[in-house]
Design an enzyme around this catalytic site. Structure first.
Site, PDB file in Angstrom:
ATOM      1  N   CYS A  75      58.492  -9.217  65.671  1.00 31.29           N
ATOM      2  CA  CYS A  75      59.208  -9.775  66.812  1.00 31.29           C
ATOM      3  C   CYS A  75      58.173 -10.239  67.820  1.00 31.29           C
ATOM      4  CB  CYS A  75      60.117  -8.696  67.419  1.00 31.29           C
ATOM      5  SG  CYS A  75      60.900  -9.140  68.982  1.00 31.29           S
ATOM      6  N   CYS A 184      59.243 -17.304  67.823  1.00 35.01           N
ATOM      7  CA  CYS A 184      60.222 -16.224  67.655  1.00 35.01           C
ATOM      8  C   CYS A 184      60.501 -16.106  66.163  1.00 35.01           C
ATOM      9  CB  CYS A 184      61.512 -16.544  68.411  1.00 35.01           C
ATOM     10  SG  CYS A 184      62.881 -15.411  68.082  1.00 35.01           S
TER      11      CYS A 184
END
Length: 260
Positions: A75, A184
């Site tokens: 992440c 992302c």
């Protein structure tokens, strides 16, 4: 004690980090892996640094209770906001994921690159430090408001998704970018739609393969690489609707719902 057969743990704010898991699984098929989707708390990008650190510690502790030998923070937002604290708190190798600014900045011909990322990543100290290395390059930053939420809802191909991508990418095209950095781990699932909007001359970069290679390097260096010729086992956990994670995995793997 030989830890080589212990699993690699991965966590993300939801299903997006499976894009990282796929790359790791491809180059390290013998490794056992455990993937944790904290979808109940997605997206991380709109949370405070303190909240992100707290969630990252919680996820790490869950994976350590499963005897993981290494943690991949799959992440961008969690990496840029919390990996320093995780490395201080836990005595285990951590692999992070950051926007791949360097290859884009080093390869651009138009001296202009675009970065699509969460608010949490773009606001982070780690990101700002990375950008400082490329003062001669114009970096067009765009927060991907709403993209993670739609992916987590299973609305990957929705009209709303297409409109958001069009709105976010059009200014980048006008600015003459020749590289788009996906900041992302959810965003690689949008690449087919992004390609429909961007000119063919714009190259898309994400961090997945680089993270997988770094994972292998650290396993070798730490002497914890699984040298088995057998295919590794994978466990997937989520604290939200397991159908979305199952769908992203093309229903090829079992997903267990756990409250964590």
């Amino acid at each position: 004690m030989n830890k080589s057969t212990n699993p690699i743990g991965l966590f993300d704010s939801g299903v997006g980090g499976t894009s990282i898991w796929r790359e790791i699984h491809n180059i390290l098929p013998s490794e056992n892996t455990i993937y944790l989707a904290d979808s109940k708390n997605a997206p991380y990008g709109q949370k405070s640094k303190e909240e992100i650190i707290e969630l990252s510690i919680k996820n790490t502790e869950f994976l350590l209770n499963q005897n993981c030998k290494m943690i991949v923070v799959a992440c961008n937002t969690a990496t840029t906001n919390a990996i320093k604290e995780l490395r201080t708190k836990f005595d285990i190798p951590f692999i992070g994921i950051e926007p791949a600014i360097k290859p884009a900045a080093n390869s651009t011909q138009t001296q202009t690159i675009g970065i699509l990322a969460t608010q949490g990543t773009l606001n982070s100290e780690l990101f700002h430090k990375a950008v400082l290395d490329y003062k001669d390059i114009k970096i067009v930053e765009q927060v991907g408001h709403g993209l993670v939420k739609l992916i987590e809802e299973g609305s990957l191909e929705s009209a709303e998704m297409k409109k958001l991508l069009q709105d976010y990418l059009t200014p980048m095209i006008k600015a003459n970018i020749d590289y788009l950095v996906l900041g992302c781990s959810h965003y690689p699932y949008l690449i087919p739609q992004i390609k429909e909007i961007l000119p063919e001359t714009v190259k898309i970069i994400d961090s997945g393969l680089a993270v997988a290679r770094q994972t292998k390097n650290v396993l070798v260096t730490q002497d914890i690489l699984n040298n088995s010729s057998q295919k590794g086992n994978t466990l997937f956990y989520t604290n939200s609707n397991p159908k979305v994670l199952s769908s992203i995995l093309e229903n090829k793997y079992d997903v267990e719902e756990r409250d964590f």
